[in-house]
Structures are given as C-alpha cells and as structure tokens.
Design an enzyme around this catalytic site. Structure first.
Site, PDB file in Angstrom:
ATOM      1  N   HIS A  17       0.845  -1.204   0.000  1.00 21.30           N
ATOM      2  CA  HIS A  17       0.000   0.000   0.000  1.00 21.30           C
ATOM      3  C   HIS A  17       0.886   1.263   0.000  1.00 21.30           C
ATOM      4  CE1 HIS A  17      -3.151  -2.518   2.387  1.00 21.30           C
ATOM      5  NE2 HIS A  17      -3.607  -2.389   1.158  1.00 21.30           N
ATOM      6  N   LYS A  41     -17.498  -5.767   8.839  1.00 20.43           N
ATOM      7  CA  LYS A  41     -16.316  -6.585   8.577  1.00 20.43           C
ATOM      8  C   LYS A  41     -15.551  -6.877   9.861  1.00 20.43           C
ATOM      9  CE  LYS A  41     -12.965  -6.717   4.923  1.00 20.43           C
ATOM     10  NZ  LYS A  41     -12.277  -5.923   3.918  1.00 20.43           N
ATOM     11  N   ARG A  90      -2.260  -6.396  -7.771  1.00 17.66           N
ATOM     12  CA  ARG A  90      -1.128  -7.283  -7.494  1.00 17.66           C
ATOM     13  C   ARG A  90      -1.046  -8.421  -8.489  1.00 17.66           C
ATOM     14  NH1 ARG A  90      -3.126  -8.123  -1.542  1.00 17.66           N
ATOM     15  NH2 ARG A  90      -4.916  -8.244  -2.904  1.00 17.66           N
ATOM     16  N   SER A 128      -3.059  -7.676   3.455  1.00 14.85           N
ATOM     17  CA  SER A 128      -3.315  -7.420   4.877  1.00 14.85           C
ATOM     18  C   SER A 128      -3.704  -8.708   5.579  1.00 14.85           C
ATOM     19  CB  SER A 128      -4.437  -6.383   5.036  1.00 14.85           C
ATOM     20  OG  SER A 128      -4.034  -5.152   4.506  1.00 14.85           O
TER      21      SER A 128
HETATM   22  O1  PNS Z   1      -8.999  -2.605   0.448  1.00 14.53           O
HETATM   23  P1  PNS Z   1     -10.316  -3.071  -0.112  1.00 14.53           P
HETATM   24  O2  PNS Z   1     -11.066  -3.830   0.922  1.00 14.53           O
HETATM   25  O3  PNS Z   1     -10.168  -3.792  -1.413  1.00 14.53           O
HETATM   26  O4  PNS Z   1     -11.161  -1.753  -0.419  1.00 14.53           O
HETATM   27  C1  PNS Z   1     -12.451  -1.832  -0.955  1.00 14.53           C
HETATM   28  C2  PNS Z   1     -13.140  -0.445  -1.018  1.00 14.53           C
HETATM   29  C3  PNS Z   1     -13.122   0.231   0.329  1.00 14.53           C
HETATM   30  C4  PNS Z   1     -12.416   0.419  -2.015  1.00 14.53           C
HETATM   31  C5  PNS Z   1     -14.591  -0.720  -1.489  1.00 14.53           C
HETATM   32  O5  PNS Z   1     -15.163  -1.695  -0.681  1.00 14.53           O
HETATM   33  C6  PNS Z   1     -15.492   0.524  -1.470  1.00 14.53           C
HETATM   34  O6  PNS Z   1     -15.288   1.458  -2.199  1.00 14.53           O
HETATM   35  N1  PNS Z   1     -16.519   0.505  -0.611  1.00 14.53           N
HETATM   36  C7  PNS Z   1     -17.458   1.574  -0.446  1.00 14.53           C
HETATM   37  C8  PNS Z   1     -18.857   1.182  -0.921  1.00 14.53           C
HETATM   38  C9  PNS Z   1     -19.042   1.486  -2.401  1.00 14.53           C
HETATM   39  O7  PNS Z   1     -18.834   2.591  -2.865  1.00 14.53           O
HETATM   40  N2  PNS Z   1     -19.474   0.476  -3.180  1.00 14.53           N
HETATM   41  C10 PNS Z   1     -19.743   0.645  -4.599  1.00 14.53           C
HETATM   42  C11 PNS Z   1     -18.633   0.099  -5.459  1.00 14.53           C
HETATM   43  S1  PNS Z   1     -18.883  -1.615  -5.775  1.00 14.53           S
END
Ligand code: PNS
Length: 160
Positions: A17, A41, A90, A128
């Site tokens: 990150h 979560k 990745r 993570s």
């Molecule tokens: O590190 P991650 O868990 O891959 O991050 C995921 C994240 C936070 C980017 C994603 O879950 C997110 O944007 N969540 C907010 C809800 C949202 O906007 N959902 C619509 C897109 S599918």
C-alpha cells in the site's frame, strides 16, 4: 489542483500500500488515503487505529492526507471534489473484483476514473490478511509492513 483518492480497508497498511501511496503522491497534487468505515467486517484494527497507523507512515509525503469514509465511495469523491480513484493491482486474481468495482463506480458517476497501478514486484504477494496470519503465529513482519508499525501489530495480537 488534481486530487486523487486511494480508498481501502488498510487493516493494516502494508508495504505494498505504502508503495502505491508514494508513487501516486508523485503524480497527483494531493492524495487522500481513505479508510472505509465498515462495521460489518471483522477488522483487526478499528477505523481510528487504521487511520493513525497510516498517518504514522505517510509523514514524509507532504501532499498525502489520511481520512475515513462511510457509504458509497462516489459520494465521498464528490465531497472531496476528486474524480480519480487509485487502486493497486497485485495479480490477475485482483482483476475481476477491481474491474467490477471500477465499472460500478463509473456507472454511479461517469465523471469518475479509476487509475490502476501495478504493484512493485517485491510486494506482489503481500496482503493485509496474510500479514495478520503471519503476525498471529509469531512470524517476522520485516519487509511486509512499514517498520514504524510492526510493534503496533504485534501488540494487537498480545492484547495490549
Ligand atoms: O482494500 P479493499 O477492501 O479492497 O477496499 C475496498 C473499497 C473500500 C475500495 C470498497 O469496498 C469501497 O469502495 N466501498 C465503499 C462502498 C461502495 O462505494 N461500493 C460501490 C462500489 S462496488
């Protein structure tokens, strides 16, 4: 001013990150690293702790801010007046999920672009969740997470 948002769970932030943050800070005028507030979560660290860990390691990058967000990312983007989402890739296995999210975000707000950055090969195996497993069973975290936060992760598993 070109502002980009780097959203994620960051539970905890990894060297992978941090590499994406460092590289995007050289491309954009400002980068906002934003932690998703996700109550469902099973996170190891609270949102506040995750924000603090990130703040600790981004100190050298003067154009990087750390925040948290709730709800839809596109709404947060509007609030921040940003239309660029940064995501790290990745492996091929990341692609399907990231592709779906990028298309959904673009559908919800067509002014939004997702910019994908390929991980540095030395960090391509780091996640993570694997870090949590390594830490839980006493493995060495060096080179996986920034040195400044190794103690915080180990303390968490000791229950400090
Ligand atoms: O590190 P991650 O868990 O891959 O991050 C995921 C994240 C936070 C980017 C994603 O879950 C997110 O944007 N969540 C907010 C809800 C949202 O906007 N959902 C619509 C897109 S599918």
């Amino acid at each position: 001013m070109k502002v980009a948002v780097y959203p994620g769970s960051f539970d905890p932030i990894t060297k992978g990150h941090l590499d994406i943050i460092e590289r995007s800070s050289r491309i954009f005028d400002e980068v906002i690293v934003s932690v998703l507030i996700n109550v469902d979560k099973n996170n190891l660290f609270t949102t506040e702790e995750r924000v603090e860990l990130i703040k600790k390691v981004v100190k050298p990058y003067k154009n990087v801010k750390v925040e948290s967000f709730n709800g839809l990312l596109v709404n947060y983007m509007k609030e921040k007046q940003s239309n660029v989402i940064i995501k790290g890739l990745r492996a091929l296995s990341d692609f399907e999920y990231e592709f779906q999210m990028a298309l959904m975000n673009n559908k919800l707000d067509p002014s939004i672009e997702t910019v994908f950055m390929m991980t540095n090969s030395q960090y391509s195996f780091i996640s993570s969740s694997s870090i949590k497993q390594v830490a839980k069973f006493g493995g060495c975290l060096k080179d996986l997470v920034p040195d400044e936060i190794i103690k915080d992760i180990l303390n968490k598993f000791r229950g400090d």
